[in-house]
Design a protein around this motif. Structure first.
Motif, PDB file in Angstrom:
ATOM      1  N   GLY A 108       0.784  -1.227   0.000  1.00  0.00           N
ATOM      2  CA  GLY A 108       0.000   0.000   0.000  1.00  0.00           C
ATOM      3  C   GLY A 108       0.818   1.280   0.000  1.00  0.00           C
ATOM      4  O   GLY A 108       0.273   2.363   0.146  1.00  0.00           O
ATOM      5  N   GLY A 109       2.120   1.195  -0.197  1.00  0.00           N
ATOM      6  CA  GLY A 109       2.986   2.363  -0.079  1.00  0.00           C
ATOM      7  C   GLY A 109       3.317   3.079  -1.365  1.00  0.00           C
ATOM      8  O   GLY A 109       3.906   4.157  -1.339  1.00  0.00           O
ATOM      9  N   LEU A 110       2.943   2.515  -2.498  1.00  0.00           N
ATOM     10  CA  LEU A 110       3.380   3.066  -3.780  1.00  0.00           C
ATOM     11  C   LEU A 110       2.927   4.505  -4.003  1.00  0.00           C
ATOM     12  O   LEU A 110       3.691   5.342  -4.461  1.00  0.00           O
ATOM     13  N   GLU A 111       1.715   4.800  -3.669  1.00  0.00           N
ATOM     14  CA  GLU A 111       1.149   6.143  -3.921  1.00  0.00           C
ATOM     15  C   GLU A 111       1.312   7.090  -2.738  1.00  0.00           C
ATOM     16  O   GLU A 111       0.824   8.208  -2.769  1.00  0.00           O
ATOM     17  N   LYS A 112       2.016   6.684  -1.679  1.00  0.00           N
ATOM     18  CA  LYS A 112       2.069   7.484  -0.452  1.00  0.00           C
ATOM     19  C   LYS A 112       3.162   8.539  -0.416  1.00  0.00           C
ATOM     20  O   LYS A 112       3.168   9.366   0.467  1.00  0.00           O
ATOM     21  N   GLY A 113       4.096   8.535  -1.318  1.00  0.00           N
ATOM     22  CA  GLY A 113       5.211   9.472  -1.253  1.00  0.00           C
ATOM     23  C   GLY A 113       4.794  10.909  -1.516  1.00  0.00           C
ATOM     24  O   GLY A 113       3.883  11.186  -2.287  1.00  0.00           O
ATOM     25  N   PRO A 114       5.493  11.861  -0.893  1.00  0.00           N
ATOM     26  CA  PRO A 114       5.223  13.276  -1.126  1.00  0.00           C
ATOM     27  C   PRO A 114       5.851  13.739  -2.440  1.00  0.00           C
ATOM     28  O   PRO A 114       6.586  12.993  -3.078  1.00  0.00           O
ATOM     29  N   LEU A 115       5.568  14.961  -2.830  1.00  0.00           N
ATOM     30  CA  LEU A 115       6.288  15.585  -3.937  1.00  0.00           C
ATOM     31  C   LEU A 115       7.648  16.039  -3.425  1.00  0.00           C
ATOM     32  O   LEU A 115       7.794  16.375  -2.249  1.00  0.00           O
ATOM     33  N   SER A 116       8.632  16.113  -4.290  1.00  0.00           N
ATOM     34  CA  SER A 116       9.952  16.571  -3.862  1.00  0.00           C
ATOM     35  C   SER A 116       9.969  18.081  -3.626  1.00  0.00           C
ATOM     36  O   SER A 116      10.734  18.587  -2.822  1.00  0.00           O
ATOM     37  N   MET A 122       7.186  21.673  -3.413  1.00  0.00           N
ATOM     38  CA  MET A 122       5.816  22.185  -3.365  1.00  0.00           C
ATOM     39  C   MET A 122       4.797  21.175  -2.842  1.00  0.00           C
ATOM     40  O   MET A 122       3.664  21.119  -3.292  1.00  0.00           O
ATOM     41  N   HIS A 123       5.201  20.345  -1.895  1.00  0.00           N
ATOM     42  CA  HIS A 123       4.263  19.364  -1.344  1.00  0.00           C
ATOM     43  C   HIS A 123       3.110  20.057  -0.626  1.00  0.00           C
ATOM     44  O   HIS A 123       1.958  19.636  -0.734  1.00  0.00           O
ATOM     45  N   LEU A 124       3.414  21.113   0.101  1.00  0.00           N
ATOM     46  CA  LEU A 124       2.407  21.962   0.756  1.00  0.00           C
ATOM     47  C   LEU A 124       1.397  21.154   1.569  1.00  0.00           C
ATOM     48  O   LEU A 124       0.188  21.274   1.392  1.00  0.00           O
ATOM     49  N   LEU A 125       1.918  20.305   2.469  1.00  0.00           N
ATOM     50  CA  LEU A 125       1.082  19.463   3.335  1.00  0.00           C
ATOM     51  C   LEU A 125       0.098  18.609   2.540  1.00  0.00           C
ATOM     52  O   LEU A 125      -1.006  18.315   3.003  1.00  0.00           O
ATOM     53  N   GLY A 126       0.480  18.214   1.348  1.00  0.00           N
ATOM     54  CA  GLY A 126      -0.358  17.343   0.526  1.00  0.00           C
ATOM     55  C   GLY A 126      -1.157  18.067  -0.539  1.00  0.00           C
ATOM     56  O   GLY A 126      -1.640  17.456  -1.491  1.00  0.00           O
ATOM     57  N   LEU A 127      -1.313  19.381  -0.413  1.00  0.00           N
ATOM     58  CA  LEU A 127      -2.097  20.149  -1.383  1.00  0.00           C
ATOM     59  C   LEU A 127      -1.434  20.135  -2.763  1.00  0.00           C
ATOM     60  O   LEU A 127      -2.104  19.947  -3.778  1.00  0.00           O
ATOM     61  N   LYS A 186       0.569  17.882  -3.989  1.00  0.00           N
ATOM     62  CA  LYS A 186       0.445  16.540  -4.558  1.00  0.00           C
ATOM     63  C   LYS A 186      -0.951  16.333  -5.151  1.00  0.00           C
ATOM     64  O   LYS A 186      -1.094  15.795  -6.248  1.00  0.00           O
ATOM     65  N   ARG A 187      -1.978  16.773  -4.418  1.00  0.00           N
ATOM     66  CA  ARG A 187      -3.344  16.634  -4.943  1.00  0.00           C
ATOM     67  C   ARG A 187      -3.512  17.424  -6.235  1.00  0.00           C
ATOM     68  O   ARG A 187      -4.158  16.965  -7.186  1.00  0.00           O
ATOM     69  N   MET A 188      -2.926  18.618  -6.295  1.00  0.00           N
ATOM     70  CA  MET A 188      -3.028  19.442  -7.494  1.00  0.00           C
ATOM     71  C   MET A 188      -2.338  18.750  -8.675  1.00  0.00           C
ATOM     72  O   MET A 188      -2.903  18.651  -9.766  1.00  0.00           O
ATOM     73  N   ILE A 189      -1.124  18.246  -8.448  1.00  0.00           N
ATOM     74  CA  ILE A 189      -0.389  17.564  -9.522  1.00  0.00           C
ATOM     75  C   ILE A 189      -1.129  16.309  -9.967  1.00  0.00           C
ATOM     76  O   ILE A 189      -1.260  16.041 -11.162  1.00  0.00           O
ATOM     77  N   LYS A 190      -1.640  15.525  -9.010  1.00  0.00           N
ATOM     78  CA  LYS A 190      -2.374  14.309  -9.371  1.00  0.00           C
ATOM     79  C   LYS A 190      -3.625  14.659 -10.174  1.00  0.00           C
ATOM     80  O   LYS A 190      -3.979  13.946 -11.110  1.00  0.00           O
ATOM     81  N   GLY A 191      -4.286  15.752  -9.811  1.00  0.00           N
ATOM     82  CA  GLY A 191      -5.459  16.189 -10.571  1.00  0.00           C
ATOM     83  C   GLY A 191      -5.095  16.521 -12.014  1.00  0.00           C
ATOM     84  O   GLY A 191      -5.797  16.147 -12.949  1.00  0.00           O
ATOM     85  N   ARG A 192      -3.981  17.218 -12.189  1.00  0.00           N
ATOM     86  CA  ARG A 192      -3.531  17.561 -13.548  1.00  0.00           C
ATOM     87  C   ARG A 192      -3.124  16.300 -14.311  1.00  0.00           C
ATOM     88  O   ARG A 192      -3.348  16.190 -15.511  1.00  0.00           O
TER      89      ARG A 192
END
Length: 139
Positions: free
Chosen positions: A49-57, A59-64, A66-72
């Protein structure tokens, strides 16, 4: 030296894992062999279950971020990390888990997604893979 790419996956950051898998899948698609040697924070992504858990290198911004990049990525139909790993395995790619990192971090084989791991090895395993490669990368 063969037509082979060997990549050390040291980082567990989502964007760096994407980079490693995209390059490795590209090598396989071009008829090369490819191996990924997961160590330190990269190895954590191989936990169940760890594959998708990593932060961005960046602009992670507490997960925000990452959510923005994943949305794009979703809007432009970029494959998920799970899909990229499945494609890598289907194309004949080899995934190696670093035994030393497992010891240091207290990770047992049962903690990892054993269905995608081809081998457990120490530095000698990586050196042999790299020795036989025309491309080596550290991500």
């Amino acid at each position: 030296m063969g037509e082979k790419a060997t990549i050390i996956v040291h980082s567990g950051d989502m964007d760096k894992l994407y980079s490693a898998l995209i390059v490795a899948n590209g090598a396989l698609a071009m008829g090369m062999e490819a191996s990924l040697y997961f160590t330190f924070w990269g190895l954590l992504r191989l936990k169940k279950g760890g594959l998708e858990k990593g932060p961005l290198s960046k602009m992670h911004l507490l997960g925000l971020g990452k959510r923005m990049i994943k949305g794009r990525m979703d809007k432009t139909n970029v494959a998920s990390l799970e899909r990229l790993v499945a494609d890598f395995k289907e194309l004949g790619g080899k995934i190696i888990a670093c035994e030393m990192t497992m010891e240091i971090m207290g990770i047992a084989p049962k903690d990892l997604d054993e269905g995608i791991i081809d081998a457990y090895g120490a530095v000698g395993t990586y050196i042999q893979e790299a020795r036989d490669s025309s491309i080596t990368l550290f991500i």
